[in-house]
Design a protein around this motif. Structure first.
Motif, mmCIF file in Angstrom:
data_model
loop_
_atom_site.group_PDB
_atom_site.id
_atom_site.type_symbol
_atom_site.label_atom_id
_atom_site.label_comp_id
_atom_site.label_asym_id
_atom_site.label_seq_id
_atom_site.Cartn_x
_atom_site.Cartn_y
_atom_site.Cartn_z
ATOM 1 N N VAL A 65 8.350 8.838 31.437
ATOM 2 C CA VAL A 65 7.073 8.696 31.812
ATOM 3 C C VAL A 65 6.209 8.083 30.288
ATOM 4 N N THR A 95 2.668 6.614 28.855
ATOM 5 C CA THR A 95 1.244 6.834 29.122
ATOM 6 C C THR A 95 0.655 6.215 27.860
ATOM 7 N N VAL A 101 -0.994 12.382 31.641
ATOM 8 C CA VAL A 101 -0.352 13.135 32.658
ATOM 9 C C VAL A 101 -1.264 14.298 32.983
ATOM 10 N N SER A 125 11.719 14.870 32.656
ATOM 11 C CA SER A 125 11.327 13.616 32.233
ATOM 12 C C SER A 125 11.150 13.720 30.489
ATOM 13 N N ARG A 164 8.841 11.478 27.468
ATOM 14 C CA ARG A 164 7.456 11.173 27.455
ATOM 15 C C ARG A 164 7.443 10.078 26.304
#
Length: 260
Positions: A114, A116, A214, A238, A240
């Motif tokens: 992920v 972000t 998230v 996952s 990050r």
């Protein structure tokens, strides 16, 4: 075979190169032409010449295969790479983690990733660069903007090919979903997105890119049951990566393509 080479090669040399081309060893043929045309070829050890010829064919085939994989991946930035900009302190990137991710062990393990961070911090470009790292290992990759993925699923429903589309989605070694969260997920879209996430083999990876933290993803879904199920599928296995450094739009024009 270029005109200059034809003029400098003997008939036997020309025929040998031509045979290689007919057998579809065009990389070897091109390199052998260079060896034959090189006035200093006798000074090069035989093993080195053979190495050059074989490497030329290997590299040509590798490049052609890689280009096919890249084309099928439909990346936003098909020429993305992990260049020196990732080491710019103003970008505030964990370069050690990025270097490990570039080795693609997380894809081998079926882990998710992920990414972000702030708008224009280079999220999409980095995601594409990591996807290319996977493609160089001939992992199958497919890139979608989240809105395009949702539209593709809706189109598949209308055409009656929804199961076949889900089957395709399940098979990629890496599924990249960019701009996640920038769409309204009504009940039907929630279901479709969950089914994409759920159909993925436990050893197939998903890379989600979003400018939304998230912690706010739960509220993106109109149906919270699907929210819990979807996020559990994506986030439970996952890694990050946060990207909150400088705005990449402020870089020199040569780097302006690295937005996201």
């Amino acid at each position: 075979m270029n005109r200059q080479s034809v003029n400098t090669l003997s008939i036997d040399e020309y025929e040998l190169c031509n045979k290689l081309k007919k057998m579809r060893f065009s990389g070897m043929a091109a390199e052998l032409e260079k060896v034959f045309a090189d006035p200093n070829a006798d000074l090069i050890p035989f093993s080195d010449k053979i190495q050059r010829i074989i490497d030329a064919e290997w590299n040509l085939r590798y490049t052609k295969k890689l280009n096919r994989f890249v084309k099928k991946a439909t990346l936003k930035y098909p020429a993305a790479d992990l260049d020196n900009t990732i080491y710019d302190p103003a970008r505030q990137l964990d370069t050690g983690i990025i270097e490990v991710l570039a080795e693609c062990g997380w894809i081998e393990q079926g882990k998710n990733l992920v990414i972000t961070g702030k708008t224009s911090s280079g999220k999409s470009y980095l995601a594409n660069a990591l996807a290319i790292c996977a493609l160089r290992r001939f992992k199958t990759v497919k890139y979608f903007k989240a809105s395009a993925l949702i539209n593709e699923l809706a189109r598949a429903e209308k055409l009656g090919v929804y199961p076949e589309t889900l089957s395709q989605m399940s098979g990629y070694d890496l599924l990249v979903v960019d701009d996640f969260g920038l769409m309204n997920l009504d009940l039907n879209k929630c279901r479709n997105l969950f089914e994409v996430f759920d159909c993925r083999d436990p050893y197939k990876s998903i890379l989600l890119v979003s400018q939304i933290p998230v912690t706010a993803w739960y509220d993106i879904f109109a149906d919270h049951t699907y929210a819990e199920a979807s996020l559990a599928r994506v986030l439970s296995e996952s890694y990050r990566l946060e990207m909150n450094g400088k705005n990449m739009r402020n870089l020199e024009p040569i780097n302006k393509r690295k937005n996201g």
